[in-house]
Design an enzyme around this catalytic site. Structure first.
Site, PDB file in Angstrom:
ATOM      1  N   LYS A   1       0.863  -1.181   0.000  1.00  0.00           N
ATOM      2  CA  LYS A   1       0.000   0.000   0.000  1.00  0.00           C
ATOM      3  C   LYS A   1       0.898   1.230   0.000  1.00  0.00           C
ATOM      4  CE  LYS A   1      -3.940   1.902   2.619  1.00  0.00           C
ATOM      5  NZ  LYS A   1      -4.817   1.704   3.786  1.00  0.00           N
TER       6      LYS A   1
ATOM      7  N   SER B   1      -9.742   1.840   2.824  1.00  0.00           N
ATOM      8  CA  SER B   1      -8.821   2.609   2.009  1.00  0.00           C
ATOM      9  C   SER B   1      -7.794   1.752   1.244  1.00  0.00           C
ATOM     10  CB  SER B   1      -8.080   3.605   2.890  1.00  0.00           C
ATOM     11  OG  SER B   1      -7.249   2.931   3.809  1.00  0.00           O
TER      12      SER B   1
ATOM     13  N   SER C   1     -10.016  -0.535   6.974  1.00  0.00           N
ATOM     14  CA  SER C   1      -9.379  -0.306   5.672  1.00  0.00           C
ATOM     15  C   SER C   1      -8.697  -1.510   5.040  1.00  0.00           C
ATOM     16  CB  SER C   1      -8.361   0.833   5.777  1.00  0.00           C
ATOM     17  OG  SER C   1      -9.023   2.070   5.740  1.00  0.00           O
TER      18      SER C   1
END
Lengths: 487, 101, 474
Positions: A79, A154, A178
């Site tokens: 990420k 997210s 997330s």
């Protein structure tokens, strides 16, 4: 050698150990999959193919010299808020445009030490603020199961890449859901470890008392494998727990006999999509079939969790994001004096959602409001924590939906931030309590959208929830299904 | 600038709070944020329903204390690496518009 | 109308640690800009603080020396404000649960009386970077950012610039005694913010205060406060009002000036630092640290006067520095005269060290050797001027004074027969002086002693010479 990109981490490790393929073969397969499908999916912000191939070749050479680390030669995606030395780390924000990390996050160093190949950076909501990845300043990421829908967020890029076989596994971060929510939306396995299980050093902070790094994988076994590789006490993160890391993989297997699983009555509420509820109820029945005893429990303060979260997370974020001022790195917009520079830089560099949360967080801490909002929220956080403590006296783990709905269409919730926030209602309490939770695929809606089952465990109960998730996964076909991505 | 304290509750002086957070927001941004923030604040005010008297606040998710580091030197970033990300640098320093004291 | 002043100090003291408070960068002074930095102290994305245990120990140790109550539970907080020298735009400090509470320092006033200046609290925090100014821009060096500081906050008990100075000097001395800080003012180890207000005599309520920020010399504090108190009084006497503001001391002009930068409403939005866990100190831990507490300067002075019979003046000079006081005590214990030992150290030893820019630890003369030298004079083996010669040799090369005296033939002549010969010679050669003395001129004796000393090349024992002359001339 077709479809090496479809391997799980465990399968890849096995093939590599047997020399059935090389790391370079796998990395090339993943790169070509990215080449082929990422135009549609948009999971990656950057892919450094050259560096990935060089790492793969180095891993292959090491293996010929007799090295056999657990993840040697296995590519893992990151990420975009995890610092990897010499790679950009934009957090999907314009304000970090141009920033190149001078250091490795601890999880990155651990993966390197385990032999992993670091491959590409995955899209996300800007600074992890959002639940759809629509808040990325750079690009949308599409749900591989339905390109007109969001992948969740997210960690939307991390989930979509795994679902689309553009990665074997990825790391994400979870502050209020997330990892688990996008895993649910994309039909993969997402684990939010206990607060402190995994070092946060090098994870660009959103809300420091809630953030945790975890894996997004194709199977529960991979989740266990990666958790073992990234966990442990780290001197650089004072909140990392000094507790031995068990062999999570070794503890998988067997049925659910002797386990009591709680169903919180407050989680099956109005607003929960009927198809989602149906899938979860069937999954619960499956767990009973596998030998678990199902008990109804109560988490009475659940309905306050979103309110508590949006006070505490934004308050911490308002400080965590204060450092983006254009002095030491990132975007700089010149001003008449330093403070003018900050005002202009931050206005230009942050997106709408980030600004909204910084203002909210600044407001709830400001003079005259601190006690009414922030302090009160911290106290209600205590009540939510106690709910779980009481619940875990009655059960070993808790089963819930991951999110009230399956993946929604782009733009559906953008205009109404509060509606978006309420999508995290089942995942947020886990972060507030600092405990662990895993999202496991548990079926599809009539529109063929994945549904996720959340298994929540007590602090350091990862072995329990992984065992449950694994038993359920092995008894159901969901994890074997693949999306058809049509361009 | 007024202090946030002087504002009646529920209504947020977005311009003032944005100033505290050092973000120069345009008028239309403020106009857009205003109702959204007030809606959210309205929502979080449901916490007022609860009696929290005598409840300890939770600042950390884990019950751990006294985590210290030994006073031992570690390697610094080398100077070039430290300056590499600087948008503006001069004579080994990070440059900002002139500070008036 | 008469006015009284209330002054409170916030003293920032750099703790003597090897590394910064939250990272492993060394706390070197004077390194080239931005060479003692890392992701943590530059406030990089993802970097996290880790508390230096030594910073905690040194602060608690200071608290114990200053009579504070040590808080069994304390925590770190974020203090939010934006400034270019503050990398994260929040400072990790302590808000409502500092490490130490209360305590105080007794200062001596000009009239000899004593006054207790109360402390409010001591907390730890990180220092900021340093700003440098170019023509059209400013540069930031973050080497200093993250240096561990303890902030000592006093009650507004200080009533004058003199008291402020006395407080700072006493504080500096105590901190040096405890070894908690180098207290090197040139290197910015001790800086303070000065809050002052005045009020008419008889009024209980404190007046409106002004703040002088970042004063880094004691002289500056003294001069600035003298100016500021006078300014405030004359403002009030003119019928004006004091504005609550931050002012700056212009050392060249000798005035305080309101800061030109916009006065910002301070809203620090403190909240507990989520990246650092609470600090819980047990009585056992505190006791363990307390065992190493030094005798405080005030107590040591009193004890030295009592134990060695030296005057207050001597005690003050010797006890300023713990190492000097230790040296004195070791010497005095072996000396036949503690006062002589004190004289030697106060004048000769310290002067010589200063001249050579040496610390007492670098002295080649051990306390036992200095005591031997003192004793050689006391038993009149050598006289004081010979002793100074011996001292020079000892200072340069070390060595036992007895051996130097022997090797160089410097021992005093105390043989009555030999001295009598010189006395007779002197009397014979100075008939006029002898007549003067006999005529009642006491001073003439001194001249004769001088003659004898000259004949003996300075080695005659002056006491014996005196006795013999008197006897022969009576």
């Amino acid at each position: 050698m077709a479809n090496l990109n479809q391997l799980t981490v465990a399968e890849a490790a096995e093939k590599l150990a047997k020399r059935a393929c090389s790391s370079e073969d796998i990395v090339r397969a993943v790169l070509s999959s990215i080449e082929k499908t990422d135009k549609q999916v948009g999971a990656y912000l950057t892919v450094d193919a050259e560096s990935a191939l060089a790492q793969a070749r180095a891993a292959d050479t090491a293996r010929t010299k007799g090295e056999n680390k657990p993840l040697l030669g296995v590519p893992i995606g990151m990420k975009d808020l995890l610092n990897v030395k010499r790679q950009p780390c934009t957090c999907a924000s314009k304000i970090l445009n141009g920033y190149v990390a001078p250091y490795d996050a601890t999880v990155v160093a651990k993966l390197r030490a385990a032999g992993a190949v670091l491959l590409g950076r995955l899209n996300m909501d800007e600074f992890a603020m959002g639940g759809s990845t629509e808040n990325s300043a750079y690009q949308p990421t599409r749900n591989p199961w339905d390109l007109s829908r969001v992948p969740g967020g997210s960690s939307g890029g991390s989930a979509a890449a795994v679902a689309a076989d553009e990665a074997l596994a990825t790391l994400g971060s979870d502050t209020g859901g997330s990892i688990r929510q996008p895993a649910g939306f994309c039909g993969c396995v997402g684990l939010k470890p206990t607060y402190g299980r995994v070092s946060r050093y090098g994870l660009t902070a959103f809300a420091s008392s809630l953030d945790q790094i975890g894996p997004l994988t194709k199977t529960v076994r991979d989740s266990a494998l990666l958790l073992g590789a990234i966990s442990g006490r780290d001197e650089m993160d004072s909140t990392s727990l000094d507790v031995p890391v068990p062999d999570y993989v070794a503890q998988l297997g067997g049925d659910l006999k002797g386990l009591r699983l709680g169903l919180p009555r407050e989680y099956f509420i109005e607003g929960l999509d009927a198809e989602v509820e149906q899938s979860v109820r069937v999954a619960v029945a499956k767990c009973r079939e596998l030998g678990a005893e199902i008990v109804e429990i109560s988490l009475p303060h659940s309905k306050y969790a979103v309110a508590v979260y949006y006070i505490i997370a934004t308050a911490e974020a308002s400080a965590n994001l204060a450092r983006f001022d254009g002095v030491r790195y990132g975007l700089r917009v010149d001003g008449e004096d330093p403070l003018d520079q900050y005002g202009k830089t931050r206005a230009a560099g942050f997106g709408q959602e980030v600004k909204r949360r910084i203002i909210l967080g600044t407001y709830v801490l400001s003079s005259g409001y601190h006690d009414a909002y922030y302090l009160r929220a911290q106290k209600v956080r205590t009540l939510i924590r106690r709910d779980f403590e009481a619940a875990f006296k009655q059960c070993d783990a808790i089963l819930t939906p991951v999110a009230p709905t399956a993946a929604y269409k782009f733009g559906e919730k953008l205009a109404d931030p509060l509606k978006m926030y309420l999508g995290d209602i089942f995942t947020i309490p886990v972060n507030l309590a600092g405990i662990c939770g895993v999202s496991v695929p548990c079926g599809f809606t009539s529109e063929k959208l994945p549904v996720g089952l959340q298994v929540i465990g007590p602090a350091l109960g990862e072995n329990v929830i992984l065992k449950i998730g694994h038993a359920y996964e092995q008894a159901t076909p969901w994890h074997k299904e693949k999306p058809e991505i049509s361009g | 600038m007024t202090s946030a304290e002087n504002k009646p509750s529920g209504r947020i002086d977005v311009r003032y709070v944005a100033h505290l957070a050092r973000m120069h927001l345009a008028d239309d941004e403020i106009a857009r944020l205003q109702p959204q923030l007030e809606q959210i604040v309205g929502y979080v005010r449901q916490l007022n329903e609860l009696n929290v008297e005598g409840i300890e606040p939770t600042a950390h998710a884990i019950p751990v204390q006294n985590v210290f580091r030994a006073d031992e030197v570690r390697e610094c970033l080398d100077h070039d690496a430290a300056m590499k990300n600087a948008p503006l640098a001069r004579e080994g320093q990070f440059i900002v518009p002139k500070i008036i004291e | 109308m008469n006015f009284v002043a209330n002054i409170g100090l916030e003293v920032h003291v750099q703790l003597k640690t090897r590394t910064k408070i939250f990272c492993g960068c060394p706390t070197t002074f004077g390194a080239p800009p931005n060479t003692r930095v890392c992701p943590v102290c530059l406030g990089y994305p993802g970097a996290m603080p880790a508390m230096n245990s030594e910073a905690i120990r040194l602060t608690v140790f200071s608290g114990l020396m200053l009579g504070c109550k040590i808080n069994p539970y304390s925590k770190m907080d974020r203090k939010n404000y934006y400034y270019p020298d503050m990398p994260k735009n929040y400072q990790i400090s302590q808000y409502d649960q500092p490490l130490c509470l209360g305590g105080g320092i007794e200062i001596k006033l000009a009239d000899g009386s004593k006054k207790m200046i109360g402390l409010t609290r001591i907390h730890i925090e990180e220092d900021v970077g340093k700003n440098m100014h170019f023509a059209a821009s400013s540069g930031i060096d973050f080497n200093r950012a993250g240096t561990p500081l303890m902030e000592i906050v006093t009650e507004p008990d200080i009533a004058s610039a003199d008291e402020a100075l006395a407080f700072l000097e006493a504080l500096k001395e105590i901190l040096a005694y405890g070894g908690v800080s180098d207290v090197n003012l040139e290197e910015g180890n001790l800086r303070c913010d000065v809050n002052s207000s005045v009020r008419p005599v008889g009024q209980d309520k404190l007046g409106t205060k002004t703040e002088l920020k970042n004063m880094n010399t004691f002289k500056g504090v003294y001069r600035a406060l003298s100016y500021e108190i006078t300014r405030q009084i004359s403002e009030l006497e003119k019928g004006g009002r004091i504005r609550q503001e931050t002012r700056r001391w212009d050392d060249l002009a000798g005035v305080t000036l309101a800061m030109r930068s916009k006065e910002e409403a301070h809203d620090y939005r403190y909240f507990p630092e989520p990246d650092l866990l609470p600090i819980v100190l047990t009585p056992a831990q505190i006791d363990d640290w307390a065992r190493a507490l030094p005798e405080l300067p005030e107590n040591r002075r009193a004890r030295m006067m009592r134990d060695y019979g030296i005057p207050e003046y001597d005690a003050n000079v010797l006890a300023v520095d713990q190492a000097v006081a230790n040296y004195f005590e070791a010497t005095a214990k072996l000396s036949k005269s503690a006062k002589s030992a004190s004289n030697w150290i106060m004048t000769t030893v310290l002067a010589k060290l200063t001249e050579q820019h040496l610390a007492i630890g670098e002295l080649k003369i051990t306390p036992a050797q200095l005591a031997s030298l003192v004793n050689l004079v006391e038993v009149k083996i050598i006289n004081i001027s010979t002793a100074k010669e011996v001292f020079e040799i000892m200072f340069a090369q070390g060595g036992e004074p007895e051996e130097i005296v022997k090797a160089k033939g410097l021992a005093q002549v105390s043989d009555t027969g030999a001295i009598e010969k010189f006395v007779d010679e002197a009397i014979a050669a100075n008939a006029k002086t002898v007549a003067d003395y006999k005529g009642g001129k006491e001073a003439a004796l001194k001249a004769l002693i001088g003659q004898v000393m000259k004949l003996s090349k300075g080695k005659a024992n002056p006491g014996l010479v005196n006795d013999l002359l008197k006897r022969k001339l009576s």
